[in-house]
Scaffold this motif. Sequence first.
Motif, PDB file in Angstrom:
ATOM      1  N   SER A   4       0.845  -1.195   0.000  1.00 39.83           N
ATOM      2  CA  SER A   4       0.000   0.000   0.000  1.00 39.83           C
ATOM      3  C   SER A   4       0.880   1.245   0.000  1.00 39.83           C
ATOM      4  O   SER A   4       2.075   1.177   0.337  1.00 39.83           O
ATOM      5  CB  SER A   4      -0.880   0.014   1.252  1.00 39.83           C
ATOM      6  OG  SER A   4      -0.084   0.206   2.415  1.00 39.83           O
ATOM      7  N   PRO A   5       0.323   2.413  -0.365  1.00 34.92           N
ATOM      8  CA  PRO A   5       1.107   3.664  -0.303  1.00 34.92           C
ATOM      9  C   PRO A   5       1.715   3.907   1.070  1.00 34.92           C
ATOM     10  O   PRO A   5       2.867   4.334   1.175  1.00 34.92           O
ATOM     11  CB  PRO A   5       0.073   4.730  -0.670  1.00 34.92           C
ATOM     12  CG  PRO A   5      -0.889   4.021  -1.567  1.00 34.92           C
ATOM     13  CD  PRO A   5      -1.000   2.638  -0.977  1.00 34.92           C
ATOM     14  N   ALA A   6       0.952   3.637   2.137  1.00 34.80           N
ATOM     15  CA  ALA A   6       1.466   3.857   3.496  1.00 34.80           C
ATOM     16  C   ALA A   6       2.661   2.958   3.780  1.00 34.80           C
ATOM     17  O   ALA A   6       3.644   3.387   4.404  1.00 34.80           O
ATOM     18  CB  ALA A   6       0.366   3.606   4.513  1.00 34.80           C
ATOM     19  N   GLN A   7       2.603   1.695   3.327  1.00 35.60           N
ATOM     20  CA  GLN A   7       3.718   0.774   3.546  1.00 35.60           C
ATOM     21  C   GLN A   7       4.948   1.194   2.744  1.00 35.60           C
ATOM     22  O   GLN A   7       6.077   1.116   3.236  1.00 35.60           O
ATOM     23  CB  GLN A   7       3.296  -0.649   3.154  1.00 35.60           C
ATOM     24  CG  GLN A   7       2.280  -1.272   4.102  1.00 35.60           C
ATOM     25  CD  GLN A   7       1.724  -2.579   3.570  1.00 35.60           C
ATOM     26  OE1 GLN A   7       1.398  -2.700   2.385  1.00 35.60           O
ATOM     27  NE2 GLN A   7       1.610  -3.570   4.442  1.00 35.60           N
ATOM     28  N   LEU A   8       4.736   1.656   1.518  1.00 35.13           N
ATOM     29  CA  LEU A   8       5.847   2.121   0.686  1.00 35.13           C
ATOM     30  C   LEU A   8       6.533   3.332   1.306  1.00 35.13           C
ATOM     31  O   LEU A   8       7.762   3.452   1.286  1.00 35.13           O
ATOM     32  CB  LEU A   8       5.340   2.465  -0.718  1.00 35.13           C
ATOM     33  CG  LEU A   8       4.931   1.279  -1.598  1.00 35.13           C
ATOM     34  CD1 LEU A   8       4.271   1.773  -2.882  1.00 35.13           C
ATOM     35  CD2 LEU A   8       6.137   0.405  -1.932  1.00 35.13           C
ATOM     36  N   VAL A   9       5.743   4.226   1.877  1.00 34.71           N
ATOM     37  CA  VAL A   9       6.309   5.418   2.515  1.00 34.71           C
ATOM     38  C   VAL A   9       7.136   5.034   3.740  1.00 34.71           C
ATOM     39  O   VAL A   9       8.217   5.596   3.971  1.00 34.71           O
ATOM     40  CB  VAL A   9       5.195   6.411   2.895  1.00 34.71           C
ATOM     41  CG1 VAL A   9       5.732   7.494   3.827  1.00 34.71           C
ATOM     42  CG2 VAL A   9       4.619   7.061   1.647  1.00 34.71           C
ATOM     43  N   GLU A  10       6.647   4.084   4.541  1.00 32.98           N
ATOM     44  CA  GLU A  10       7.402   3.644   5.720  1.00 32.98           C
ATOM     45  C   GLU A  10       8.770   3.100   5.315  1.00 32.98           C
ATOM     46  O   GLU A  10       9.789   3.409   5.953  1.00 32.98           O
ATOM     47  CB  GLU A  10       6.621   2.567   6.481  1.00 32.98           C
ATOM     48  CG  GLU A  10       5.384   3.073   7.216  1.00 32.98           C
ATOM     49  CD  GLU A  10       5.708   4.017   8.352  1.00 32.98           C
ATOM     50  OE1 GLU A  10       6.857   3.977   8.854  1.00 32.98           O
ATOM     51  OE2 GLU A  10       4.830   4.797   8.743  1.00 32.98           O
TER      52      GLU A  10
END
Length: 234
Positions: free
Chosen positions: A147-153
């Motif tokens: 997900s976008p949130a996981q990629l950002v982390e």
Amino acid sequence: MPMDLSIEKINLEGTISSEIVKIIKDNLLNGNLRPGDKLPTEKELMEQIGVSRTPVREAVKILEAIGVIQIKRGEGMYITNNLSHFSLNPLIFSLILHSNDMEALIQFRQHFEVLLMNMIITKDDKDIHAIENVYQSQIDRMTTELSPAQLVEIDLEFHYAVLEATNNPFVIEIGKTIYEIIKPKMIHFKNSQSIERTLATHKFYLDLISGKREFDSTRIVQDMIKNNEEMVND
């Protein structure tokens, strides 16, 4: 039981969400709010402040992202019991209140990151193994299924490693705060198509830090700002 907030007149020249953040900040600084206190619900905040739901939710996201408030499922919103000294630093709240200016935020971040790289490059005892290890792991871990949130982390792990490599506590604390503030905006435009760009950017950083590329700060900032603007507008 949630309490009524002390509310000054809202400045309509700024963004409403930033004004709500300022209200919470002022209530913390004047002692009306303390760690552990329960906040009014979104509906109650809308009624107390006289605003719509959207800016209230935006303000809540900002405050949650930097660790000022904690949302407990089924119970409500609370001022965290683990407020760090940095959470209430006027500089930090100043950054938050200006965080809706994307152009200025991008420009500030890139100049800051050039400062970080220059600090590492000029160290006599620089150690970039941790940065290299994070980058190598990202090549395998950043996949289109995330997900976008996981990629950002995963993206931010690289930047946190760069921060730590400076061994400067002032830079580390300010840098962490910058990334926490910008994280929600990164999630907004992060997608599977940006993985290749992210990895290329990190490889570029590594080449600069390791001395494989010439360090021309003016050109680097211009290239970095252009890269981020393109990512935001994709």
